[in-house]
Design a protein around this motif. Structure first.
Motif, PDB file in Angstrom:
ATOM      1  N   LEU A  97       5.418 -22.518  -3.663  1.00 24.86           N
ATOM      2  CA  LEU A  97       4.073 -22.773  -4.170  1.00 24.86           C
ATOM      3  C   LEU A  97       3.928 -24.158  -4.789  1.00 24.86           C
ATOM      4  O   LEU A  97       2.946 -24.852  -4.553  1.00 24.86           O
ATOM      5  N   ARG A  98       4.912 -24.571  -5.552  1.00 27.48           N
ATOM      6  CA  ARG A  98       4.828 -25.885  -6.201  1.00 27.48           C
ATOM      7  C   ARG A  98       4.795 -26.998  -5.159  1.00 27.48           C
ATOM      8  O   ARG A  98       3.968 -27.905  -5.231  1.00 27.48           O
ATOM      9  N   GLY A  99       5.661 -26.918  -4.178  1.00 24.07           N
ATOM     10  CA  GLY A  99       5.698 -27.942  -3.136  1.00 24.07           C
ATOM     11  C   GLY A  99       4.428 -27.975  -2.304  1.00 24.07           C
ATOM     12  O   GLY A  99       3.952 -29.040  -1.913  1.00 24.07           O
ATOM     13  N   ALA A 100       3.862 -26.807  -2.037  1.00 25.95           N
ATOM     14  CA  ALA A 100       2.660 -26.727  -1.207  1.00 25.95           C
ATOM     15  C   ALA A 100       1.414 -27.232  -1.928  1.00 25.95           C
ATOM     16  O   ALA A 100       0.471 -27.692  -1.281  1.00 25.95           O
ATOM     17  N   HIS A 101       1.403 -27.169  -3.253  1.00 29.33           N
ATOM     18  CA  HIS A 101       0.196 -27.512  -3.993  1.00 29.33           C
ATOM     19  C   HIS A 101       0.306 -28.799  -4.809  1.00 29.33           C
ATOM     20  O   HIS A 101      -0.680 -29.260  -5.368  1.00 29.33           O
ATOM     21  N   SER A 142       2.169 -17.298 -11.261  1.00 31.12           N
ATOM     22  CA  SER A 142       2.206 -18.376 -10.279  1.00 31.12           C
ATOM     23  C   SER A 142       1.375 -19.582 -10.682  1.00 31.12           C
ATOM     24  O   SER A 142       1.512 -20.649 -10.086  1.00 31.12           O
ATOM     25  N   ALA A 143       0.529 -19.435 -11.669  1.00 33.33           N
ATOM     26  CA  ALA A 143      -0.415 -20.504 -12.028  1.00 33.33           C
ATOM     27  C   ALA A 143       0.284 -21.826 -12.296  1.00 33.33           C
ATOM     28  O   ALA A 143      -0.170 -22.876 -11.837  1.00 33.33           O
ATOM     29  N   ALA A 144       1.385 -21.805 -13.011  1.00 35.49           N
ATOM     30  CA  ALA A 144       2.071 -23.046 -13.372  1.00 35.49           C
ATOM     31  C   ALA A 144       2.597 -23.798 -12.154  1.00 35.49           C
ATOM     32  O   ALA A 144       2.804 -25.021 -12.210  1.00 35.49           O
ATOM     33  N   ASP A 145       2.807 -23.101 -11.042  1.00 34.45           N
ATOM     34  CA  ASP A 145       3.298 -23.752  -9.820  1.00 34.45           C
ATOM     35  C   ASP A 145       2.166 -24.337  -8.977  1.00 34.45           C
ATOM     36  O   ASP A 145       2.423 -25.061  -8.016  1.00 34.45           O
TER      37      ASP A 145
END
Length: 118
Positions: A67-71, A112-115
């Motif tokens: 998720l972090r990488g995608a966003h 998941s928000a932080a990512d």
């Protein structure tokens, strides 16, 4: 009988319908649509179906970026993340997901928000 949230919402067919409805809502919202300009929507939807299926306890077939990488770098603000989450909850509720499923999805969204949010 499979008691997973994935099975309880209706399995792959229901998750696919949910993702289609989610993206219709997102793309129809002028506050969110710009995040998706120029993206390969069929591929994005495919990844989302796999991710949501896995999150709900279905097959672990998600092979996309984390998720972090995608966003990263998209500049997603908390209000927009919350709005997408509300659309997802609304779509799942509209498909008959029970309160236990909806509560679990809300929890995953919160974790998941932080990512996703910058």
């Amino acid at each position: 009988m499979d008691g997973s949230f994935f099975a309880r919402v209706g399995g792959q067919p229901a998750v696919t319908v949910a993702v289609d409805a989610l993206y219709r809502a997102i793309l129809g919202d002028e506050r969110l649509a710009a995040y998706f300009e120029g993206l390969d929507l069929p591929s994005l939807k495919e990844h989302m179906v796999a991710l949501l299926s896995q999150v709900l306890g279905g097959p672990a077939e998600y092979t996309g970026r984390d998720l972090r990488g995608a966003h990263f770098g998209l500049g997603i603000i908390p209000e927009h993340y919350d709005l997408v989450g509300a659309y997802l909850i609304g779509v799942l509720a509209g498909l008959g997901a029970d309160n236990e499923v909806l509560t679990a999805v809300r929890g995953i969204l919160a974790q998941s928000a932080a990512d996703v949010v910058e």
